[in-house]
Scaffold this motif. Structure first.
Motif, PDB file in Angstrom:
ATOM      1  N   SER A  17      24.015   1.539  16.455  1.00 57.48           N
ATOM      2  CA  SER A  17      23.226   2.691  16.830  1.00 57.48           C
ATOM      3  C   SER A  17      22.347   2.545  18.032  1.00 57.48           C
ATOM      4  O   SER A  17      21.821   1.505  18.313  1.00 57.48           O
ATOM      5  N   LYS A  18      22.241   3.241  18.908  1.00 58.61           N
ATOM      6  CA  LYS A  18      21.708   3.179  20.172  1.00 58.61           C
ATOM      7  C   LYS A  18      20.117   3.267  19.889  1.00 58.61           C
ATOM      8  O   LYS A  18      19.807   3.916  18.811  1.00 58.61           O
ATOM      9  N   ASN A  19      19.453   2.658  20.665  1.00 53.31           N
ATOM     10  CA  ASN A  19      17.998   2.762  20.445  1.00 53.31           C
ATOM     11  C   ASN A  19      17.472   2.011  19.116  1.00 53.31           C
ATOM     12  O   ASN A  19      16.062   2.303  18.604  1.00 53.31           O
ATOM     13  N   LEU A  20      18.374   1.110  18.616  1.00 57.98           N
ATOM     14  CA  LEU A  20      17.878   0.615  17.436  1.00 57.98           C
ATOM     15  C   LEU A  20      16.711  -0.690  17.534  1.00 57.98           C
ATOM     16  O   LEU A  20      15.656  -0.371  16.782  1.00 57.98           O
ATOM     17  N   ASP A  21      16.924  -1.367  18.765  1.00 58.18           N
ATOM     18  CA  ASP A  21      15.635  -2.173  19.109  1.00 58.18           C
ATOM     19  C   ASP A  21      14.392  -1.464  19.143  1.00 58.18           C
ATOM     20  O   ASP A  21      13.289  -1.822  18.958  1.00 58.18           O
ATOM     21  N   LYS A  22      14.382  -0.360  19.954  1.00 58.05           N
ATOM     22  CA  LYS A  22      13.217   0.546  20.048  1.00 58.05           C
ATOM     23  C   LYS A  22      12.693   1.038  18.816  1.00 58.05           C
ATOM     24  O   LYS A  22      11.454   0.876  18.524  1.00 58.05           O
ATOM     25  N   CYS A  23      13.488   1.540  18.138  1.00 55.89           N
ATOM     26  CA  CYS A  23      13.217   2.012  16.956  1.00 55.89           C
ATOM     27  C   CYS A  23      12.253   0.855  16.042  1.00 55.89           C
ATOM     28  O   CYS A  23      11.266   1.225  15.243  1.00 55.89           O
ATOM     29  N   LEU A  24      13.134   0.096  15.764  1.00 59.11           N
ATOM     30  CA  LEU A  24      12.374  -1.281  15.112  1.00 59.11           C
ATOM     31  C   LEU A  24      11.020  -1.869  15.729  1.00 59.11           C
ATOM     32  O   LEU A  24      10.046  -2.002  15.056  1.00 59.11           O
ATOM     33  N   LYS A  25      10.719  -1.689  17.026  1.00 59.47           N
ATOM     34  CA  LYS A  25       9.688  -2.251  17.481  1.00 59.47           C
ATOM     35  C   LYS A  25       8.466  -0.952  17.279  1.00 59.47           C
ATOM     36  O   LYS A  25       7.282  -1.275  17.094  1.00 59.47           O
ATOM     37  N   GLU A  26       8.897   0.300  17.215  1.00 57.32           N
ATOM     38  CA  GLU A  26       7.959   1.398  16.809  1.00 57.32           C
ATOM     39  C   GLU A  26       7.562   1.460  15.500  1.00 57.32           C
ATOM     40  O   GLU A  26       6.226   1.588  15.045  1.00 57.32           O
ATOM     41  N   PHE A  31      13.154   7.322  12.852  1.00 59.80           N
ATOM     42  CA  PHE A  31      14.398   7.164  13.095  1.00 59.80           C
ATOM     43  C   PHE A  31      15.135   8.568  13.900  1.00 59.80           C
ATOM     44  O   PHE A  31      16.012   8.447  14.725  1.00 59.80           O
ATOM     45  N   ALA A  32      14.308   9.768  13.501  1.00 60.94           N
ATOM     46  CA  ALA A  32      14.737  10.911  14.299  1.00 60.94           C
ATOM     47  C   ALA A  32      14.574  10.790  15.625  1.00 60.94           C
ATOM     48  O   ALA A  32      15.241  11.380  16.324  1.00 60.94           O
ATOM     49  N   HIS A  37       3.685   0.926  14.246  1.00 62.01           N
ATOM     50  CA  HIS A  37       2.941   1.866  13.409  1.00 62.01           C
ATOM     51  C   HIS A  37       2.523   1.533  11.969  1.00 62.01           C
ATOM     52  O   HIS A  37       1.516   1.774  11.653  1.00 62.01           O
ATOM     53  N   PHE A  38       3.412   0.515  11.480  1.00 58.82           N
ATOM     54  CA  PHE A  38       3.055   0.261  10.151  1.00 58.82           C
ATOM     55  C   PHE A  38       2.586  -1.141  10.195  1.00 58.82           C
ATOM     56  O   PHE A  38       3.205  -2.306   9.895  1.00 58.82           O
ATOM     57  N   HIS A  39       1.164  -1.317  10.629  1.00 58.09           N
ATOM     58  CA  HIS A  39       0.695  -2.675  10.744  1.00 58.09           C
ATOM     59  C   HIS A  39       0.625  -3.753   9.490  1.00 58.09           C
ATOM     60  O   HIS A  39       0.803  -4.720   9.595  1.00 58.09           O
ATOM     61  N   GLY A  40       0.339  -3.115   8.420  1.00 57.01           N
ATOM     62  CA  GLY A  40       0.370  -3.628   7.137  1.00 57.01           C
ATOM     63  C   GLY A  40       1.508  -4.149   6.548  1.00 57.01           C
ATOM     64  O   GLY A  40       1.903  -4.844   5.556  1.00 57.01           O
ATOM     65  N   GLU A  66       0.788  -1.196  -0.049  1.00 57.75           N
ATOM     66  CA  GLU A  66       0.031   0.148   0.143  1.00 57.75           C
ATOM     67  C   GLU A  66       0.767   1.213   0.014  1.00 57.75           C
ATOM     68  O   GLU A  66       0.370   2.282   0.151  1.00 57.75           O
ATOM     69  N   MET A  67       2.112   1.199  -0.093  1.00 60.89           N
ATOM     70  CA  MET A  67       3.198   2.340   0.011  1.00 60.89           C
ATOM     71  C   MET A  67       2.875   3.257  -1.352  1.00 60.89           C
ATOM     72  O   MET A  67       3.050   4.203  -1.285  1.00 60.89           O
ATOM     73  N   VAL A  68       2.915   2.458  -2.496  1.00 63.21           N
ATOM     74  CA  VAL A  68       2.853   3.061  -3.585  1.00 63.21           C
ATOM     75  C   VAL A  68       1.903   4.329  -3.928  1.00 63.21           C
ATOM     76  O   VAL A  68       0.641   4.127  -3.480  1.00 63.21           O
ATOM     77  N   GLY A  69       2.468   5.417  -4.132  1.00 63.58           N
ATOM     78  CA  GLY A  69       1.700   6.624  -4.465  1.00 63.58           C
ATOM     79  C   GLY A  69       1.065   7.175  -3.242  1.00 63.58           C
ATOM     80  O   GLY A  69       0.255   8.093  -3.249  1.00 63.58           O
ATOM     81  N   GLU A  70       1.724   6.666  -1.958  1.00 63.75           N
ATOM     82  CA  GLU A  70       1.160   7.305  -0.617  1.00 63.75           C
ATOM     83  C   GLU A  70       2.117   8.508  -0.310  1.00 63.75           C
ATOM     84  O   GLU A  70       3.080   8.261   0.317  1.00 63.75           O
ATOM     85  N   PRO A  71       1.714   9.759  -0.131  1.00 58.84           N
ATOM     86  CA  PRO A  71       2.536  10.711   0.116  1.00 58.84           C
ATOM     87  C   PRO A  71       2.900  10.566   1.551  1.00 58.84           C
ATOM     88  O   PRO A  71       2.135  10.182   2.602  1.00 58.84           O
ATOM     89  N   GLY A  72       4.100  10.814   1.797  1.00 59.13           N
ATOM     90  CA  GLY A  72       4.351  11.063   3.225  1.00 59.13           C
ATOM     91  C   GLY A  72       5.153   9.683   4.047  1.00 59.13           C
ATOM     92  O   GLY A  72       5.082   9.633   5.109  1.00 59.13           O
ATOM     93  N   TYR A  73       4.690   8.574   3.199  1.00 61.00           N
ATOM     94  CA  TYR A  73       5.188   7.460   3.822  1.00 61.00           C
ATOM     95  C   TYR A  73       6.574   7.215   4.175  1.00 61.00           C
ATOM     96  O   TYR A  73       6.866   6.699   5.621  1.00 61.00           O
ATOM     97  N   ASP A  74       7.467   7.500   3.285  1.00 63.15           N
ATOM     98  CA  ASP A  74       8.777   7.892   3.765  1.00 63.15           C
ATOM     99  C   ASP A  74       8.945   8.624   5.296  1.00 63.15           C
ATOM    100  O   ASP A  74       9.853   8.592   5.980  1.00 63.15           O
ATOM    101  N   TYR A  75       8.403   9.974   5.029  1.00 62.54           N
ATOM    102  CA  TYR A  75       8.350  10.796   6.168  1.00 62.54           C
ATOM    103  C   TYR A  75       8.265  10.081   7.633  1.00 62.54           C
ATOM    104  O   TYR A  75       8.653  10.248   8.448  1.00 62.54           O
ATOM    105  N   ASN A  76       7.084   9.193   7.470  1.00 63.87           N
ATOM    106  CA  ASN A  76       6.811   8.670   8.732  1.00 63.87           C
ATOM    107  C   ASN A  76       7.585   7.876   9.226  1.00 63.87           C
ATOM    108  O   ASN A  76       7.899   7.504  10.381  1.00 63.87           O
ATOM    109  N   VAL A  77       8.457   6.923   8.192  1.00 60.88           N
ATOM    110  CA  VAL A  77       9.394   6.000   8.529  1.00 60.88           C
ATOM    111  C   VAL A  77      10.544   6.666   9.206  1.00 60.88           C
ATOM    112  O   VAL A  77      11.131   6.390  10.404  1.00 60.88           O
TER     113      VAL A  77
END
Length: 469
Positions: free
Chosen positions: A377-386, A352-353, A390-393, A337-348
């Motif tokens: 990178s610190k907090n890598l596991d936490k980032c992956l969990k988030e 990271f930020a 966030h991206f259920h599908g 469902e990513m294709v053509g979805e504005p802001g998808y990359d921004y949310n990923v």
């Protein structure tokens, strides 16, 4: 611009001080030739590891033990004191005044011990939080190593007839704290660089907290600030090796060559590959001030090394360096469902930020985004969990990989990419992903980790060694 240079010497080199005097500090220089040079020195090799923690193994030093509330920090402090005094003995033949050198170490270490003991007492009351005093304790301990090496260096040089001046930026017992620029200006005020040789501590106490902001890279920040504040004509970093077209230990010292001349953009590319010629934050200030940096081998004084300037581009297409890093983790987000979805990359990237994770390279297509990050990178596991929450599908997966880079100021020549890919293919190396920007200063090949060394040899052989034939 002034007539002087600002020159930085690293910790491993500092332990070979006799050779430094022969190669850099004195050599055949006499009289005025000795001056118009400011030297920024690091702590002797291994001392900062003892003061803080081992950079590679994370073995606790004084600070890490103190921060953990482990009373063993006092034993660590005495072990560090003994090592510093042992280093003093190693310079006795160079003329180091042993009494003065030992008194300096003991005064600093006794002061630190008393300070940390008082902090332990405050901690016991429960009203003082770790975040209130641990950063200051880390700053205090960091400053000891550079002060030790700078003080010793000044004594030895003065014994040899050099008008060396100990410039202690560490803020020892100073009640006031200024910005780094103000600290540098204040300590250098009144010095005539044409008739003296300032030996400056790599650590500088300042309002912004140099350790809090730059951690173990602080000596290069001091070097950079000194160059900018004093208007140096050139900054020189003395290392134990040349900045070469490849790792001589891997490829062979007889096959690599010194780069000779490159630009700040390439220095940034190298930093991204953990091949720092200079800390990116340090180089940026010098770049903006128009001050070139020379990376030289401290033990090959006849070689001019590599000059890093703002606008240099090689007159003919060439590769400056083959390098890479194997501590890379690919984080792949696949979502139909990513294709053509504005802001998808921004949310990923928001995740990271939030977790302060920067990426080294990135690939995208219609329904897949892959970021390549340092696995340390610190907090890598936490980032992956988030991300998974966030991206259920989406299917989110990781893979351990390596990156090998082909870097150069002028690679805009048809065929470079073809030759690189062909060299890898002939070595039976599968390219998992490829990253190159339109500016064409860096080709990044993502490969399996087991191919990391073979890939560098193959690329260097094709793109560097064949060009020299």
């Amino acid at each position: 611009m002034g007539q002087h240079t600002v020159e930085k010497i690293g910790g491993t080199s500092m332990t070979r001080f006799g050779e430094l005097m022969e190669n850099i500090l004195i050599g055949s220089r006499r009289g005025a030739e000795l001056y118009n040079r400011i030297f920024v020195v690091s702590a002797y090799g291994g001392i900062t590891n003892l003061l803080l923690e081992n950079k590679k193994t994370a073995e606790p030093g004084i600070y890490a033990s103190f921060a953990a509330g482990d009373r063993i920090w006092e034993n660590k402090l005495e072990e560090t004191r003994n090592e510093m005094i042992r280093l003093n003995r190693s310079f006795e033949e160079l003329g180091l005044d042993q009494t003065a050198a030992d008194d300096f170490v003991n005064e600093r270490m006794d002061g630190v011990k008393n300070c940390l003991r008082h902090l332990m007492q405050l901690r016991s009351f429960g009203h003082f939080h770790r975040e209130d005093y641990l950063p200051a304790a880390r700053e205090l301990l960091s400053s000891i190593g550079e002060a030790h090496s700078a003080f010793n260096s000044t004594l030895i040089l003065r014994e040899r007839g050099v008008n060396a001046v100990f410039v202690d930026l560490s803020g020892w017992r100073d009640q006031d704290t200024d910005s780094m620029e103000e600290t540098i200006s204040g300590h250098l005020a009144g010095l005539d660089f044409a008739s003296c040789m300032p030996i400056v501590t790599g650590y500088a106490k300042c309002k912004e907290g140099v350790m809090a902001k730059f951690d173990r890279g602080y000596s290069e920040i001091t070097f950079s600030k000194l160059a900018v504040v004093t208007g140096a004509r050139e900054g020189i970093i003395h290392k134990e090796f040349h900045l070469s077209t490849g790792d001589p230990k891997l490829i062979g010292a007889d096959k690599v060559r010194t780069i000779g001349h490159t630009n700040y953009d390439i220095a940034d590319q190298l930093a991204d590959m953990a091949m720092e010629a200079i800390h990116p934050k340090a180089s940026k200030a010098m770049e903006l001030a128009g001050i070139p940096i020379r990376v030289a081998n401290a033990f090959d004084p006849g070689n001019p090394g590599t000059l890093i300037s703002r606008d240099y581009v090689a007159p003919t297409p060439r590769v400056d360096m083959i390098c890479g890093r194997r501590d890379v983790l690919a984080i792949e987000v696949f979502d139909p469902e990513m294709v053509g979805e504005p802001g998808y990359d921004y949310n990923v990237l928001a995740s990271f930020a939030k977790n302060k994770i920067s990426y080294i390279a990135k690939n995208t297509n219609a329904n897949t985004i892959t970021h390549f990050v340092s696995e340390k990178s610190k907090n890598l596991d936490k980032c992956l969990k988030e991300l998974k929450e966030h991206f259920h599908g989406a299917q989110i997966s990781t893979r351990e990989v390596a990156i090998v880079s082909v870097i150069g100021t002028n690679m805009k020549l048809p065929g470079f990419l073809h030759r690189a890919a062909k060299a890898l293919a002939e070595s039976k190396i599968n390219v998992l992903a490829l990253d190159q920007c339109i500016r064409q200063v860096n080709m990044q090949f993502i490969i399996d980790r087991e191919d990391f060394e073979t890939a560098q040899k193959a690329l260097h052989r094709e793109l560097v060694e064949h060009e020299q034939i």
